[in-house]
Design a protein around this motif. Structure first.
Motif, PDB file in Angstrom:
ATOM      1  N   GLN A  69      97.951  54.406 114.336  1.00 52.51           N
ATOM      2  CA  GLN A  69      98.838  54.136 113.207  1.00 52.51           C
ATOM      3  C   GLN A  69      98.384  54.879 111.949  1.00 52.51           C
ATOM      4  O   GLN A  69      99.205  55.375 111.171  1.00 52.51           O
ATOM      5  N   ALA A  70      97.079  54.978 111.764  1.00 48.10           N
ATOM      6  CA  ALA A  70      96.561  55.710 110.599  1.00 48.10           C
ATOM      7  C   ALA A  70      96.901  57.191 110.687  1.00 48.10           C
ATOM      8  O   ALA A  70      97.139  57.849 109.672  1.00 48.10           O
ATOM      9  N   GLN A  71      96.948  57.726 111.890  1.00 48.22           N
ATOM     10  CA  GLN A  71      97.347  59.126 112.058  1.00 48.22           C
ATOM     11  C   GLN A  71      98.793  59.337 111.596  1.00 48.22           C
ATOM     12  O   GLN A  71      99.096  60.339 110.939  1.00 48.22           O
ATOM     13  N   ASN A  72      99.667  58.409 111.925  1.00 52.72           N
ATOM     14  CA  ASN A  72     101.070  58.548 111.520  1.00 52.72           C
ATOM     15  C   ASN A  72     101.231  58.525 110.011  1.00 52.72           C
ATOM     16  O   ASN A  72     102.136  59.172 109.468  1.00 52.72           O
ATOM     17  N   TYR A  73     100.357  57.790 109.322  1.00 51.34           N
ATOM     18  CA  TYR A  73     100.464  57.688 107.870  1.00 51.34           C
ATOM     19  C   TYR A  73      99.486  58.593 107.123  1.00 51.34           C
ATOM     20  O   TYR A  73      99.393  58.527 105.892  1.00 51.34           O
ATOM     21  N   GLY A  74      98.743  59.406 107.845  1.00 52.99           N
ATOM     22  CA  GLY A  74      97.835  60.350 107.207  1.00 52.99           C
ATOM     23  C   GLY A  74      96.647  59.708 106.529  1.00 52.99           C
ATOM     24  O   GLY A  74      96.111  60.276 105.573  1.00 52.99           O
ATOM     25  N   ARG A  75      96.179  58.566 107.009  1.00 53.63           N
ATOM     26  CA  ARG A  75      95.045  57.875 106.401  1.00 53.63           C
ATOM     27  C   ARG A  75      93.762  58.260 107.155  1.00 53.63           C
ATOM     28  O   ARG A  75      93.350  57.618 108.122  1.00 53.63           O
ATOM     29  N   THR A  76      93.153  59.321 106.683  1.00 50.33           N
ATOM     30  CA  THR A  76      91.957  59.829 107.357  1.00 50.33           C
ATOM     31  C   THR A  76      90.811  58.840 107.295  1.00 50.33           C
ATOM     32  O   THR A  76      90.022  58.733 108.249  1.00 50.33           O
ATOM     33  N   GLU A  77      90.703  58.094 106.212  1.00 53.29           N
ATOM     34  CA  GLU A  77      89.582  57.171 106.071  1.00 53.29           C
ATOM     35  C   GLU A  77      89.631  56.054 107.114  1.00 53.29           C
ATOM     36  O   GLU A  77      88.586  55.569 107.570  1.00 53.29           O
ATOM     37  N   VAL A  78      90.835  55.644 107.528  1.00 49.18           N
ATOM     38  CA  VAL A  78      90.950  54.613 108.559  1.00 49.18           C
ATOM     39  C   VAL A  78      90.528  55.179 109.924  1.00 49.18           C
ATOM     40  O   VAL A  78      89.877  54.492 110.725  1.00 49.18           O
ATOM     41  N   ILE A  79      90.898  56.428 110.192  1.00 49.15           N
ATOM     42  CA  ILE A  79      90.491  57.056 111.452  1.00 49.15           C
ATOM     43  C   ILE A  79      88.969  57.181 111.519  1.00 49.15           C
ATOM     44  O   ILE A  79      88.342  56.861 112.542  1.00 49.15           O
ATOM     45  N   VAL A  80      88.367  57.626 110.420  1.00 46.10           N
ATOM     46  CA  VAL A  80      86.907  57.749 110.383  1.00 46.10           C
ATOM     47  C   VAL A  80      86.257  56.378 110.521  1.00 46.10           C
ATOM     48  O   VAL A  80      85.219  56.223 111.188  1.00 46.10           O
ATOM     49  N   LEU A  81      86.857  55.357 109.913  1.00 44.93           N
ATOM     50  CA  LEU A  81      86.329  54.004 110.047  1.00 44.93           C
ATOM     51  C   LEU A  81      86.326  53.564 111.514  1.00 44.93           C
ATOM     52  O   LEU A  81      85.334  53.002 112.010  1.00 44.93           O
ATOM     53  N   GLY A  82      87.427  53.812 112.233  1.00 48.62           N
ATOM     54  CA  GLY A  82      87.470  53.456 113.648  1.00 48.62           C
ATOM     55  C   GLY A  82      86.428  54.202 114.468  1.00 48.62           C
ATOM     56  O   GLY A  82      85.774  53.613 115.344  1.00 48.62           O
ATOM     57  N   LEU A  83      86.248  55.489 114.188  1.00 50.89           N
ATOM     58  CA  LEU A  83      85.239  56.257 114.913  1.00 50.89           C
ATOM     59  C   LEU A  83      83.829  55.730 114.638  1.00 50.89           C
ATOM     60  O   LEU A  83      82.990  55.664 115.551  1.00 50.89           O
ATOM     61  N   LEU A  84      83.560  55.363 113.388  1.00 52.15           N
ATOM     62  CA  LEU A  84      82.243  54.810 113.059  1.00 52.15           C
ATOM     63  C   LEU A  84      82.002  53.492 113.780  1.00 52.15           C
ATOM     64  O   LEU A  84      80.892  53.214 114.252  1.00 52.15           O
ATOM     65  N   ILE A  85      83.042  52.660 113.863  1.00 55.58           N
ATOM     66  CA  ILE A  85      82.883  51.376 114.561  1.00 55.58           C
ATOM     67  C   ILE A  85      82.598  51.613 116.041  1.00 55.58           C
ATOM     68  O   ILE A  85      81.724  50.964 116.634  1.00 55.58           O
ATOM     69  N   TYR A  86      83.325  52.546 116.654  1.00 58.62           N
ATOM     70  CA  TYR A  86      83.047  52.872 118.054  1.00 58.62           C
ATOM     71  C   TYR A  86      81.613  53.387 118.219  1.00 58.62           C
ATOM     72  O   TYR A  86      80.920  53.037 119.188  1.00 58.62           O
ATOM     73  N   GLY A  87      81.168  54.227 117.295  1.00 60.17           N
ATOM     74  CA  GLY A  87      79.808  54.747 117.367  1.00 60.17           C
ATOM     75  C   GLY A  87      78.760  53.653 117.234  1.00 60.17           C
ATOM     76  O   GLY A  87      77.753  53.650 117.962  1.00 60.17           O
ATOM     77  N   VAL A  88      79.000  52.713 116.318  1.00 59.72           N
ATOM     78  CA  VAL A  88      78.057  51.600 116.151  1.00 59.72           C
ATOM     79  C   VAL A  88      78.038  50.728 117.400  1.00 59.72           C
ATOM     80  O   VAL A  88      76.964  50.311 117.870  1.00 59.72           O
ATOM     81  N   PHE A  89      79.207  50.435 117.951  1.00 62.81           N
ATOM     82  CA  PHE A  89      79.266  49.651 119.181  1.00 62.81           C
ATOM     83  C   PHE A  89      78.497  50.334 120.305  1.00 62.81           C
ATOM     84  O   PHE A  89      77.723  49.694 121.034  1.00 62.81           O
ATOM     85  N   GLY A  90      78.708  51.635 120.473  1.00 63.40           N
ATOM     86  CA  GLY A  90      78.005  52.360 121.526  1.00 63.40           C
ATOM     87  C   GLY A  90      76.506  52.385 121.313  1.00 63.40           C
ATOM     88  O   GLY A  90      75.727  52.188 122.258  1.00 63.40           O
ATOM     89  N   PHE A  91      76.074  52.587 120.073  1.00 62.17           N
ATOM     90  CA  PHE A  91      74.642  52.642 119.777  1.00 62.17           C
ATOM     91  C   PHE A  91      73.983  51.284 120.008  1.00 62.17           C
ATOM     92  O   PHE A  91      72.905  51.197 120.609  1.00 62.17           O
ATOM     93  N   VAL A  92      74.628  50.224 119.550  1.00 63.12           N
ATOM     94  CA  VAL A  92      74.051  48.882 119.700  1.00 63.12           C
ATOM     95  C   VAL A  92      73.991  48.474 121.167  1.00 63.12           C
ATOM     96  O   VAL A  92      72.972  47.941 121.644  1.00 63.12           O
ATOM     97  N   SER A  93      75.075  48.706 121.909  1.00 62.33           N
ATOM     98  CA  SER A  93      75.078  48.325 123.323  1.00 62.33           C
ATOM     99  C   SER A  93      74.048  49.123 124.118  1.00 62.33           C
ATOM    100  O   SER A  93      73.362  48.572 124.993  1.00 62.33           O
ATOM    101  N   ASP A  94      73.884  50.412 123.814  1.00 62.66           N
ATOM    102  CA  ASP A  94      72.867  51.207 124.493  1.00 62.66           C
ATOM    103  C   ASP A  94      71.467  50.716 124.143  1.00 62.66           C
ATOM    104  O   ASP A  94      70.577  50.680 125.002  1.00 62.66           O
ATOM    105  N   SER A  95      71.265  50.312 122.895  1.00 58.91           N
ATOM    106  CA  SER A  95      69.958  49.788 122.494  1.00 58.91           C
ATOM    107  C   SER A  95      69.651  48.472 123.199  1.00 58.91           C
ATOM    108  O   SER A  95      68.502  48.217 123.591  1.00 58.91           O
ATOM    109  N   VAL A  96      70.666  47.644 123.388  1.00 58.83           N
ATOM    110  CA  VAL A  96      70.460  46.387 124.110  1.00 58.83           C
ATOM    111  C   VAL A  96      70.061  46.655 125.557  1.00 58.83           C
ATOM    112  O   VAL A  96      69.149  46.018 126.097  1.00 58.83           O
TER     113      VAL A  96
END
Length: 318
Positions: free
Chosen positions: A274-301
């Motif tokens: 949805q952020a892509q449709n409205y040109g909200r780059t900060e929301v896209i980057v926010l989603g990518l950061l959340i995915y990265g944090v999830f991946g890093f934390v789960s791998d650390s566990v």
């Protein structure tokens, strides 16, 4: 005047006092034997170290391992990358329309959290990933045990899994939509397929790599099938299992971001679409950061669990 008489023997010369003398060098044999014994002892024990100094004539041992572990050392890379990102944004090097500043992304996340939409999307994504991961992990372990401990199971299972591995999993999406519809079921099934393949491959390889001498020893000791699996198979296959588990955790997040952009009404992937449709780059980057944090934390566990379970194993990582 004392008379000096010498006689020649098979191994040397005997002078008047009765001492054997080496025929080649003229030195007493006892002295030569003592010198040879002293030399042998010096070679065996090595040179005597000087007080407070290294061993003379011996180079200092070189450490070839990576050294002791440093706590939280894996955070250095991400924090350094974040610092470079913040510095480039503050200096005006990065165009905020291309890559927003970190504080802009954080402010956007706080606003979406306050509105409640981010909490809903996070909960939905976590539930989908958890369901698919649990199903895929169970299937991978069961299939790997069946194929790794039985020739019949290997003949029936391994070839099918290898064919499935060769087919791109995301390419199965259109077929599963026709079979299961466009609801939650097909998303969970795709995540499960992505998860079970690395679990199966690494666990099956670990089972096949168990030393046959351990199997022969268990047969000599007349282990039961259950005891053999518990005391030989499980300890020998755990390192490979944890490798597959780490790959499976990462794969579940990678597949989730794609699946949530296909006819979804919530989730992090839907938020980014949805952020892509409205040109909200900060929301896209926010989603990518959340995915990265999830991946890093789960791998650390998983890493922490691996160190606890395999505490008996001495390796470079430990």
């Amino acid at each position: 005047m004392a008379e000096h008489v010498s006689t020649t023997g098979a191994t040397g010369v005997v002078d008047a006092p009765g001492r054997p003398v080496d025929a080649a060098a003229g030195a007493p044999v006892e002295a030569a034997a003592e010198a040879l014994a002293a030399r042998s002892a010096a070679v065996a024990t090595g040179p005597v170290p000087a007080p407070g100094g290294p061993v003379a004539g011996r180079p200092r041992a070189r450490r070839l391992g990576p050294g002791p572990r440093r706590p939280y050392a894996r955070l250095v890379g991400p924090l350094l990358l974040l610092a470079v990102w913040a510095g480039a944004s503050a200096a005006g090097v990065l165009d905020p329309r291309v890559l927003p500043a970190p504080w802009t992304v954080v402010r956007t996340g706080a606003e979406l959290w306050g509105e409640g939409s981010l909490r809903t999307d996070l909960g939905t994504s976590l539930w989908r990933a958890t369901q698919g991961f649990a199903i895929g992990l169970t299937a991978g372990v069961v299939l790997a045990l069946a194929a790794g401990l039985s020739r019949v199971g290997e003949a029936l299972i391994d070839g099918t899994v290898q064919v499935n591995r060769a087919v791109p999993t995301l390419g199965l999406i259109p077929l599963f939509i026709l079979w299961l519809g466009i609801g939650e079921t097909f998303k969970v099934v795709i995540i499960a397929i992505v998860v079970y393949i690395p679990v199966y491959l690494n666990l099956h390889a670990a089972l096949a790599g168990i030393d046959s001498r351990y199997v022969e020893l268990a047969e000599v000791l007349r282990f039961s099938r259950r005891r053999f699996v518990r005391q030989v198979v499980v300890p020998g296959a755990l390192p490979g299992f944890f490798v597959g588990l780490r790959l499976a955790v990462t794969g579940s997040w990678l597949s989730l971001v794609v699946l949530e952009q296909i006819n979804a009404t919530n989730g992090l992937g839907y938020m980014m679409f949805q952020a892509q449709n409205y040109g909200r780059t900060e929301v896209i980057v926010l989603g990518l950061l959340i995915y990265g944090v999830f991946g890093f934390v789960s791998d650390s566990v998983v890493r922490l669990l691996e160190r606890r379970v395999l505490s008996w194993r001495r390796s470079l990582s430990s």
